[in-house]
Design an enzyme around this catalytic site. Structure first.
Site, short mmCIF file in Angstrom:
data_model
loop_
_atom_site.label_atom_id
_atom_site.label_comp_id
_atom_site.label_asym_id
_atom_site.label_seq_id
_atom_site.Cartn_x
_atom_site.Cartn_y
_atom_site.Cartn_z
N GLU A 155 1.45 0.68 1.60
CA GLU A 155 0.89 1.69 0.69
C GLU A 155 -0.62 1.76 0.83
OE1 GLU A 155 -1.01 3.34 -2.85
OE2 GLU A 155 -1.16 1.28 -2.18
N GLU A 156 -1.24 0.59 0.98
CA GLU A 156 -2.71 0.54 0.91
C GLU A 156 -3.40 1.28 2.05
OE1 GLU A 156 -4.18 -0.14 -1.59
OE2 GLU A 156 -3.22 -1.74 -2.71
ZN LIG Z 1 -1.32 -0.20 -5.56
#
Ligand SMILES: [Zn+2]
Length: 462
Positions: free
Chosen positions: A330-331
């Site tokens: 996600e990052e």
């Molecule tokens: Zn997050």
């Protein structure tokens, strides 16, 4: 039959149905109260989070830590006896910070003043010998354009805009400032800057630098970029006020490697009536390579597993399949969420809803729904089931970064846990995001609220 007998009969039926209804309502309430007690007494989330953050504190995609966390999470769900636990292949971005960054000045008197700095995710490195250059302090991307190439070329641009504290919800403060991180480096490069430092997008009154991704634009050269802690940014700004010609030394040692193979980790409890219909709940397993990714987003992941575990331990047999998803990357790429959505569409999976917790392990306040008004109206009727001082509203909102691609792909409604946001950006993406910063009871209240929402969707449908 005379009229009064009919009235008496109707009245009796009315009372009977009424009591049936209130019994059902009471039994739901009783069950839900038990969910909360179970979470607060047994504290499953806190135990799991401790293990995750101790064993695998650094979980950036492509790293050994992320790899270990994937294997460990899979094992946890298998040990819990979930019906089906599996990995979903994801090709992830792979960026490494390398040796510790350096940023300092040497003043007129020969004194060295060091600053607290972290490279921004995706940043390229400086040359081996570092960069030494004058610094242009700006407040915004627009100011870079106003100053133009004449003032910017060959310099380090310092974006010094502070977190916007005027907002009650800190996410608005973050959104109001974050473009100096995401777009600032390319904007500076367009006018000939050779590097960028930013004041961290942080609400903290301290010197923890907060990292996060930048996005290099195609129309600008790539230049190295780092974030300074708030106190370091104050100090640098002060020095530049008295000596605008002051030079800054900057050394960043990061590199981008080829995409790496990683996984979303998925665990299911099969539905007894409609196993083909899925209620998904998740967070992202990857985290920045500083701190322990405790609030962001170890909390959301361990809450998702624990929500299912609590329902299982209470002997609950869901009608629909309950699926916990630990998304990867996600990052710095969002590849886990995108891959999950693609796979769901290809397999023609039917999701009733997807739930995400990615706003920290703080006291739950609300849920934010991205879905039709009719769904919102139905869910708002469920507010009566949540104990006082837990979920107080269900509003239109944003489900979460990892489940948003699913909403875009097939229209699945998505809903995000909204905890109290006041402290989140003191920790987010920084070395301060550690296990000890998470309060046990606040964390477990979040888990119980998620388990309750799962239960209500399973019972009443959408
Ligand atoms: Zn997050």
């Amino acid at each position: 039959m005379n009229k009064s007998f009919v009235y008496t009969l109707l009245f009796g039926l009315f009372v009977f149905w009424g009591s049936l209804f209130s019994q059902t309502k009471d039994s739901h309430k009783t069950f839900i109260n038990k969910i909360y007690s179970e979470a607060l007494v047994k504290t499953p989330t806190h135990k799991l989070l401790k293990e995750l953050t101790t064993k695998f504190p650094h979980r950036l995609s492509g790293s050994k830590g992320a790899d270990g966390a994937v294997k460990w999470t899979k094992q946890v769900m298998q040990d819990f006896g979930f019906d089906n636990v599996f990995l979903q292949d994801v090709m992830v971005e792979h960026w490494e910070r390398g040796e510790k960054e350096q940023a300092y000045i040497v003043d007129k008197n020969g004194n060295k003043v060091e600053f607290s700095i972290l490279a921004l995710g995706r940043s390229i490195s400086t040359p081996e010998s570092g960069i030494t250059a004058e610094v242009v302090k700006v407040q915004s991307l627009d100011e870079v354009a106003e100053l133009g190439r004449e003032k910017i070329e060959g310099k380090i641009v310092f974006y010094n805009r502070s977190f916007e504290h005027k907002h009650l919800r800190t996410f608005s403060g973050y959104v109001g400032t974050v473009n100096q991180r995401t777009k600032g480096p390319s904007q500076a490069a367009r006018y000939g800057a050779i590097a960028v430092v930013i004041r961290s997008v942080s609400s903290g009154d301290d010197d923890f630098p907060h990292t996060g991704t930048l996005g290099y634009a195609k129309d600008a050269p790539q230049i190295p970029a780092g974030a300074l802690g708030n106190h370091s940014a104050n100090k640098l700004a002060e020095i530049l006020e008295s000596n605008p010609q002051q030079k800054l030394f900057l050394k960043i040692n990061s590199q981008t490697l080829p995409d790496a193979k990683s996984y979303n980790v998925i665990g299911e409890i099969k539905g007894s009536e409609h196993p083909e219909k899925i209620i998904a709940v998740g967070g992202h397993l990857d985290a920045w390579d500083v701190g322990q990714g405790a609030h962001d987003d170890g909390s959301g992941c361990m809450q998702s597993i624990s929500a299912l575990k609590i329902l299982q331990r209470m002997g609950y047999k869901p009608k629909h399949t309950l699926r916990a998803v630990m998304f990867i990357n996600e990052e710095n790429g969002l590849r886990g969420g995108k891959t999950y959505a693609d796979s769901a569409v290809n397999k023609k999976e039917k999701h009733i809803i997807a739930i995400e917790s990615d706003a920290g392990g703080f006291t739950p306040r609300a849920f934010g729904l991205k879905g039709p008004d009719s769904t919102l109206a139905k869910m708002q009727e469920w507010l009566k089931y949540f104990p006082d001082y837990t979920i107080e509203s269900i509003k239109k909102g944003y489900g979460g970064p990892d489940i948003n691609p699913l909403n875009k792909a097939d229209g699945t409604p998505t809903i995000g846990l909204v905890p109290d946001s006041q402290r989140y950006f003191d920790f987010h993406h920084s070395p301060a995001d550690v296990f000890s910063a998470v309060n046990k009871r606040e964390l477990e209240l979040g888990t119980a609220s998620m388990a309750t929402l799962i239960y209500l969707v399973d019972q009443f449908g959408l």
